[in-house]
Design an enzyme around this catalytic site. Structure first.
Site, PDB file in Angstrom:
ATOM      1  N   MET A 207       0.826  -1.207   0.000  1.00  0.00           N
ATOM      2  CA  MET A 207       0.000   0.000   0.000  1.00  0.00           C
ATOM      3  C   MET A 207       0.861   1.259   0.000  1.00  0.00           C
ATOM      4  SD  MET A 207      -2.988  -1.103  -0.277  1.00  0.00           S
ATOM      5  CE  MET A 207      -4.016   0.322  -0.029  1.00  0.00           C
TER       6      MET A 207
ATOM      7  N   ASP B 275      10.840   3.249   5.440  1.00  0.00           N
ATOM      8  CA  ASP B 275      10.576   1.924   6.017  1.00  0.00           C
ATOM      9  C   ASP B 275      11.731   1.580   6.936  1.00  0.00           C
ATOM     10  OD1 ASP B 275       9.818  -0.937   6.346  1.00  0.00           O
ATOM     11  OD2 ASP B 275       8.392  -0.493   4.746  1.00  0.00           O
TER      12      ASP B 275
ATOM     13  N   VAL C  44       2.016   1.173   7.687  1.00  0.00           N
ATOM     14  CA  VAL C  44       2.806   0.059   8.231  1.00  0.00           C
ATOM     15  C   VAL C  44       1.854  -1.094   8.534  1.00  0.00           C
ATOM     16  CG1 VAL C  44       4.460   1.698   9.207  1.00  0.00           C
ATOM     17  CG2 VAL C  44       2.687   0.745  10.686  1.00  0.00           C
ATOM     18  N   VAL C  45       2.409  -2.192   9.059  1.00  0.00           N
ATOM     19  CA  VAL C  45       1.591  -3.384   9.307  1.00  0.00           C
ATOM     20  C   VAL C  45       0.349  -3.065  10.153  1.00  0.00           C
ATOM     21  CG1 VAL C  45       3.318  -5.176   9.028  1.00  0.00           C
ATOM     22  CG2 VAL C  45       3.205  -3.888  11.162  1.00  0.00           C
ATOM     23  N   GLU C  46      -0.690  -3.882   9.976  1.00  0.00           N
ATOM     24  CA  GLU C  46      -1.974  -3.620  10.637  1.00  0.00           C
ATOM     25  C   GLU C  46      -1.935  -4.084  12.101  1.00  0.00           C
ATOM     26  OE1 GLU C  46      -4.333  -1.867   9.514  1.00  0.00           O
ATOM     27  OE2 GLU C  46      -6.312  -2.618  10.068  1.00  0.00           O
TER      28      GLU C  46
ATOM     29  N   LYS D  64       1.429   0.866  15.077  1.00  0.00           N
ATOM     30  CA  LYS D  64       0.941   2.148  14.552  1.00  0.00           C
ATOM     31  C   LYS D  64       1.046   3.241  15.623  1.00  0.00           C
ATOM     32  CE  LYS D  64      -2.153   0.291  10.975  1.00  0.00           C
ATOM     33  NZ  LYS D  64      -1.490   0.510   9.695  1.00  0.00           N
TER      34      LYS D  64
ATOM     35  N   SER E 202      -6.990  -0.501   7.792  1.00  0.00           N
ATOM     36  CA  SER E 202      -8.214  -1.035   7.192  1.00  0.00           C
ATOM     37  C   SER E 202      -9.351  -1.084   8.200  1.00  0.00           C
ATOM     38  CB  SER E 202      -8.014  -2.469   6.721  1.00  0.00           C
ATOM     39  OG  SER E 202      -6.851  -2.600   5.997  1.00  0.00           O
TER      40      SER E 202
ATOM     41  N   HIS F 297      -8.119   5.817   4.062  1.00  0.00           N
ATOM     42  CA  HIS F 297      -8.125   4.399   3.703  1.00  0.00           C
ATOM     43  C   HIS F 297      -8.205   4.215   2.200  1.00  0.00           C
ATOM     44  CE1 HIS F 297     -10.295   0.296   3.765  1.00  0.00           C
ATOM     45  NE2 HIS F 297      -9.007   0.124   3.738  1.00  0.00           N
TER      46      HIS F 297
ATOM     47  N   ASN G  82      -6.837  -1.443  -2.523  1.00  0.00           N
ATOM     48  CA  ASN G  82      -5.792  -2.136  -3.266  1.00  0.00           C
ATOM     49  C   ASN G  82      -6.330  -2.660  -4.604  1.00  0.00           C
ATOM     50  OD1 ASN G  82      -3.415  -3.473  -3.796  1.00  0.00           O
ATOM     51  ND2 ASN G  82      -3.805  -5.162  -2.394  1.00  0.00           N
TER      52      ASN G  82
ATOM     53  N   GLU H 295     -11.617   6.238   1.661  1.00  0.00           N
ATOM     54  CA  GLU H 295     -12.414   6.610   2.833  1.00  0.00           C
ATOM     55  C   GLU H 295     -11.586   7.576   3.688  1.00  0.00           C
ATOM     56  OE1 GLU H 295     -15.270   2.998   4.170  1.00  0.00           O
ATOM     57  OE2 GLU H 295     -13.157   2.475   4.110  1.00  0.00           O
TER      58      GLU H 295
ATOM     59  N   ASN I 161     -15.336  -2.044   4.430  1.00  0.00           N
ATOM     60  CA  ASN I 161     -15.000  -3.373   4.951  1.00  0.00           C
ATOM     61  C   ASN I 161     -16.078  -3.876   5.899  1.00  0.00           C
ATOM     62  OD1 ASN I 161     -12.705  -3.653   3.460  1.00  0.00           O
ATOM     63  ND2 ASN I 161     -11.334  -2.867   5.039  1.00  0.00           N
TER      64      ASN I 161
HETATM   65  P1  NAI Z   1       2.784  -4.643   3.874  1.00  0.00           P
HETATM   66  O1  NAI Z   1       3.101  -5.740   4.837  1.00  0.00           O
HETATM   67  O2  NAI Z   1       2.934  -4.869   2.416  1.00  0.00           O
HETATM   68  O3  NAI Z   1       3.675  -3.359   4.222  1.00  0.00           O
HETATM   69  C1  NAI Z   1       3.862  -2.885   5.530  1.00  0.00           C
HETATM   70  C2  NAI Z   1       5.241  -2.240   5.584  1.00  0.00           C
HETATM   71  O4  NAI Z   1       5.354  -1.531   6.785  1.00  0.00           O
HETATM   72  C3  NAI Z   1       6.389  -3.231   5.529  1.00  0.00           C
HETATM   73  O5  NAI Z   1       7.247  -2.889   4.465  1.00  0.00           O
HETATM   74  C4  NAI Z   1       7.096  -3.052   6.863  1.00  0.00           C
HETATM   75  O6  NAI Z   1       8.484  -3.209   6.783  1.00  0.00           O
HETATM   76  C5  NAI Z   1       6.716  -1.632   7.188  1.00  0.00           C
HETATM   77  N1  NAI Z   1       6.840  -1.281   8.592  1.00  0.00           N
HETATM   78  C6  NAI Z   1       6.509  -1.994   9.682  1.00  0.00           C
HETATM   79  N2  NAI Z   1       6.817  -1.288  10.800  1.00  0.00           N
HETATM   80  C7  NAI Z   1       7.320  -0.105  10.389  1.00  0.00           C
HETATM   81  C8  NAI Z   1       7.804   1.039  11.069  1.00  0.00           C
HETATM   82  N3  NAI Z   1       7.839   1.105  12.395  1.00  0.00           N
HETATM   83  N4  NAI Z   1       8.243   2.092  10.308  1.00  0.00           N
HETATM   84  C9  NAI Z   1       8.213   2.016   8.976  1.00  0.00           C
HETATM   85  N5  NAI Z   1       7.758   0.957   8.302  1.00  0.00           N
HETATM   86  C10 NAI Z   1       7.323  -0.102   8.989  1.00  0.00           C
HETATM   87  O7  NAI Z   1       1.324  -4.181   4.246  1.00  0.00           O
HETATM   88  P2  NAI Z   1       0.220  -3.460   3.335  1.00  0.00           P
HETATM   89  O8  NAI Z   1      -0.627  -4.482   2.719  1.00  0.00           O
HETATM   90  O9  NAI Z   1       0.881  -2.434   2.497  1.00  0.00           O
HETATM   91  O10 NAI Z   1      -0.674  -2.742   4.438  1.00  0.00           O
HETATM   92  C11 NAI Z   1      -0.262  -1.563   5.121  1.00  0.00           C
HETATM   93  C12 NAI Z   1      -1.465  -0.950   5.801  1.00  0.00           C
HETATM   94  O11 NAI Z   1      -2.468  -0.694   4.831  1.00  0.00           O
HETATM   95  C13 NAI Z   1      -2.116  -1.844   6.847  1.00  0.00           C
HETATM   96  O12 NAI Z   1      -2.601  -1.038   7.879  1.00  0.00           O
HETATM   97  C14 NAI Z   1      -3.263  -2.495   6.070  1.00  0.00           C
HETATM   98  O13 NAI Z   1      -4.309  -2.900   6.921  1.00  0.00           O
HETATM   99  C15 NAI Z   1      -3.687  -1.341   5.191  1.00  0.00           C
HETATM  100  N6  NAI Z   1      -4.393  -1.702   3.987  1.00  0.00           N
HETATM  101  C16 NAI Z   1      -4.024  -2.787   3.238  1.00  0.00           C
HETATM  102  C17 NAI Z   1      -4.719  -3.117   2.094  1.00  0.00           C
HETATM  103  C18 NAI Z   1      -4.325  -4.277   1.264  1.00  0.00           C
HETATM  104  O14 NAI Z   1      -5.140  -4.752   0.452  1.00  0.00           O
HETATM  105  N7  NAI Z   1      -3.098  -4.781   1.385  1.00  0.00           N
HETATM  106  C19 NAI Z   1      -5.874  -2.313   1.651  1.00  0.00           C
HETATM  107  C20 NAI Z   1      -6.132  -1.142   2.453  1.00  0.00           C
HETATM  108  C21 NAI Z   1      -5.430  -0.892   3.585  1.00  0.00           C
END
Ligand code: NAI
Length: 718
Positions: free
Chosen positions: A325, A344, A401-403, A408, A430, A451, A454, A463, A501
């Site tokens: 994302m 990151d 970042v991770v959910e 967060k 999310s 929000h 993807n 959102e 969602n």
């Molecule tokens: P992802 O796992 O692909 O990426 C998360 C990234 O955050 C990773 O690269 C990780 O290294 C990094 N990270 C973790 N802790 C960190 C920190 N302290 N500082 C900086 N970076 C850090 O996850 P994704 O899918 O991109 O999701 C990210 C957010 O977006 C989550 O909250 C998720 O719920 C939300 N989201 C995801 C969707 C999806 O379909 N994948 C859709 C809408 C929202």
């Protein structure tokens, strides 16, 4: 009388060139309405009386050539005869332009769509500015209509049958360079040489030079210009639209008009086009699709969401988290000219994020949305980092970042410490509580949810989540940002899963329950697709990822008294490595990107055959899947997650692909009849449990004999 023109000015020069410039008053884009057609007719009277040597039609607006016919006017049409009069006015005006004795040139920049494209088609020549803003097309079928001002007649003749059908039936827009390649425009020139190219083109017309058109390949000529070839193309188009045409009657009507026009030149084709338009314009499908068009426009107006506060200027932004994302969001910001730092935790991960940014940009370049040089500049606007330094001076940070709430909260605490007191901090969570995340900062009023869906570059909805303490200025800044990056904002309250969602999840949950009860997965997914969803719920779960669905199901299960067996099933799948598409198997098996057969997770050992449906009714499986969405959307409205019914409908259509021709879950309830939905929910509750208890608002509307859109409050806004 050309002195009294309101929307059009005419200038004649010494060479005998008449330039007609459109600047439709009171509208940001040029659109055709009765007055504009009236102005155009008086100018044509003048030109017919005293023909210049060349006529040039252009737009006086920087926003583009013509965005189309005025959709407001189409919505006001009440009777078939009124529709016929509007269509006849366009047909006869454009026919007069086509018959003018001198060369006519449409000068196109920005959108040239619908009625605007049909106007340009009636000109002898078209010259287009080649940049990202220029798009040419006939998007009428995406509004449930058909091109009504000659598009079904002139386009196939100009670009060939196959290309025309693609544009008309799929609503595909072309860039200027693509339009030149297929012969839709005579010349496409980049912005810096556009004026000179146009000048030369007009001079060549004055000198009587002929225009060179691209030569057609032999196969194209055989298919597009011989009658057996056309028969093959038409038959294959008919087959291609067969399934969709059940839900979108405009497709068959448009195809018919094209076919009549090719078979019998002259007025028969225009007559078929007019009657085809009349046959679709009053259908509920056109009503839903036009409704969505206006809702989309309304959502993009900042005053719909907040009044009296100014959004902050966005000079520089940052995205924290360079995963799926984060990389998508950073690319989107940079695409729209905003410099952005992408942070990151390790160099490798940041490099991975930058690779995604580059891949998305390459795809945009290959689709001619950007030049290669602009693409390179875009990537340079993203600064990869693992440090805080490059975030200094940011007006906005989007966290992706991770959910996990603890992660967060830590990130937000640090952000608040490192950034100035005015920066807006937004989370892409999310489903977590934005208000709780905001507690970790001293400025909760500047924290909100943003929000994205993807994949970020394709999904139109965002959102904007108003937390408990979020102030209006923050909401205004985020709404403006979403608008600026070309997306559609819907402001929602902070509740688990927000609107989309939260409304989608009961549907996904019910799909798995059905499988556990013995309904084959294939029946479940097929029922959803027949209803009009872009894919079945089991396939969607595979795309979301079963591990992510498992986490979300736990969140929702903790909020309901009727959690059911699905979280456990997800846990079993996760334990077995059936994580969905990314793992090559979930409810389906995958071969790379290709979906193969259903797995044992979607194939019950003792299958039961669900009840089918009478024509025009919902089947048992469809009711089980769709009613939970209607019910949840109603609860969201009742509890103020969104303020008005249309906001929930728009968000579901744009966020999940909910059957657009049905206009969203709440409009579906209106179409079915709210009283009937309540009755059937009561029956489902008796058979399957309290999760089907109808929302109080549904009962209230049913008791009063109202619908969501016939209730005074909702009607006032749509
Ligand atoms: P992802 O796992 O692909 O990426 C998360 C990234 O955050 C990773 O690269 C990780 O290294 C990094 N990270 C973790 N802790 C960190 C920190 N302290 N500082 C900086 N970076 C850090 O996850 P994704 O899918 O991109 O999701 C990210 C957010 O977006 C989550 O909250 C998720 O719920 C939300 N989201 C995801 C969707 C999806 O379909 N994948 C859709 C809408 C929202």
């Amino acid at each position: 009388m050309t002195e009294n023109l309101k929307h059009l000015r005419i200038e004649r020069d010494a060479r005998g060139v008449a330039t007609l410039t459109f600047d439709v008053q009171g509208a940001p884009f040029n659109v055709f309405n009765d007055e504009v057609i009236g102005d155009l007719r008086s100018v044509i009277d003048d030109i017919e009386r005293d023909p210049p040597r060349v006529v040039v039609f252009r737009s006086g607006k920087a926003s583009g050539f013509f965005a189309g016919a005025d959709v407001n006017r189409i919505q006001q049409l009440e009777h078939a005869d009124e529709v016929r009069a509007v269509i006849d006015a366009g047909h006869s005006t454009f026919a007069r332009i086509e018959r003018l004795p001198c060369p006519t040139v449409a000068v196109i920049h920005g959108p040239c769509l619908g009625g605007g494209m049909e106007f340009a088609l009636a000109c002898r020549h078209r010259v287009a500015r080649d940049d990202a803003s220029t798009k040419l097309g006939l998007p009428e079928t995406s509004l449930g209509l058909i091109p009504g001002w000659g598009g079904t007649q002139r386009l196939p003749r100009l670009v060939g049958l196959r290309q025309a059908l693609k544009m008309i039936l799929e609503g595909t827009n072309l860039s200027a360079s693509k339009a030149a390649a297929v012969g839709l425009v005579d010349v496409a020139a980049p912005a810096d040489s556009f004026d000179a190219t146009l000048e030369q083109f007009v001079a060549d017309r004055l000198n009587g030079r002929s225009v060179r058109h691209p030569t057609r390949k032999l196969l194209d000529t055989l298919l597009d210009a011989t009658s057996p070839g056309r028969a093959v193309v038409l038959a294959s188009a008919r087959k291609k639209i067969a399934k969709k045409a059940r839900d979108y009657p405009a497709l068959a009507a448009a195809l018919h008009a094209v076919e009549v026009g090719l078979r019998t030149p002259g007025s028969a084709g225009y007559h078929a086009e007019r009657e085809g338009f009349v046959s679709v314009v009053f259908t509920p499908v056109a009503k839903s699709l036009i409704g969505l068009f206006f809702q989309r426009e309304k959502a993009r107006k900042p005053s719909t969401w907040v009044r009296g506060v100014k959004p902050a200027t966005m000079r520089k932004a940052a995205v924290v988290g360079a995963g799926t994302m984060g990389a998508g969001i950073a690319q989107l910001l940079a695409f729209n000219g905003v410099p952005v730092a992408l942070k990151d935790i390790s160099d490798d991960i940041v490099a991975g994020g930058m690779k995604k940014v580059a891949a998305l940009t390459d795809a945009a370049v290959s689709k001619s949305l950007l030049t290669r040089a602009d693409g390179e500049a875009l990537v340079r606007r993203v600064t990869p980092t693992t440090e805080w330094g490059p975030l200094a001076g940011c007006d906005l940070v989007i966290e992706a970042v991770v959910e996990r709430e603890d992660v967060k909260r830590t990130v937000f605490k640090e952000l608040a410490e490192k950034l100035g007191p005015d920066a807006v901090l937004a989370s892409n969570t999310s489903a977590l509580s934005v208000s709780r995340i905001a507690e970790s900062t001293p400025h909760a009023e500047r924290v909100a949810g943003l929000h994205f869906f993807n994949p970020v570059h394709r999904m139109q909805l965002v959102e904007v989540v108003r937390g408990r303490d979020t102030d209006d200025a923050t909401v205004a800044t985020l709404v403006e940002l979403v608008r600026k990056v070309g997306k559609v904002p819907v402001v929602v309250a902070d509740s688990p899963g927000f609107l989309v969602n939260r409304t989608l999840f009961p549907y996904l949950d019910e799909a798995v329950r059905l499988v556990l009860e013995g309904v084959p997965g294939e029946e479940v997914d097929r029922a959803a697709v027949r209803f009009g969803m872009p894919m079945g719920p089991l396939e969607l779960l595979d795309q979301i990822g079963i591990d992510i669905a498992a986490d979300v199901s736990k969140t929702f299960a903790s909020l309901t008294s009727d959690p059911g067996p699905v979280p456990e099933r997800f846990a079993e799948m996760v334990a077995a490595g059936a994580l969905g598409k990314k793992a090559g198997r979930g409810f389906y098996q995958y071969d790379g990107d290709r979906r193969r057969k259903l797995t044992a997770w979607a194939t019950p050992k003792r299958a039961r055959k669900p009840e089918g449906a009478a024509a025009g009714e919902l089947s048992e499986v469809q009711m089980r899947l769709v009613y939970p969405m209607i019910n949840e959307a109603a609860k969201c409205l009742e509890t103020g997650v969104v303020a008005e019914a249309w906001m929930a409908d728009l968000a579901m259509v744009l966020g999940t692909g909910f059957a657009p021709f049905r206009g969203g879950p709440l409009r579906t309830a209106d179409t079915l009849g709210v009283a009937r939905v309540v009755r059937e929910l009561d029956e489902l509750r008796a058979a399957h449990g309290p999760r089907f208890e109808p929302a109080g608002l549904l009962r209230h509307l049913a008791d009063g004999g109202h619908g969501f859109y016939t209730e005074a409050r909702a009607l006032a806004h749509v």
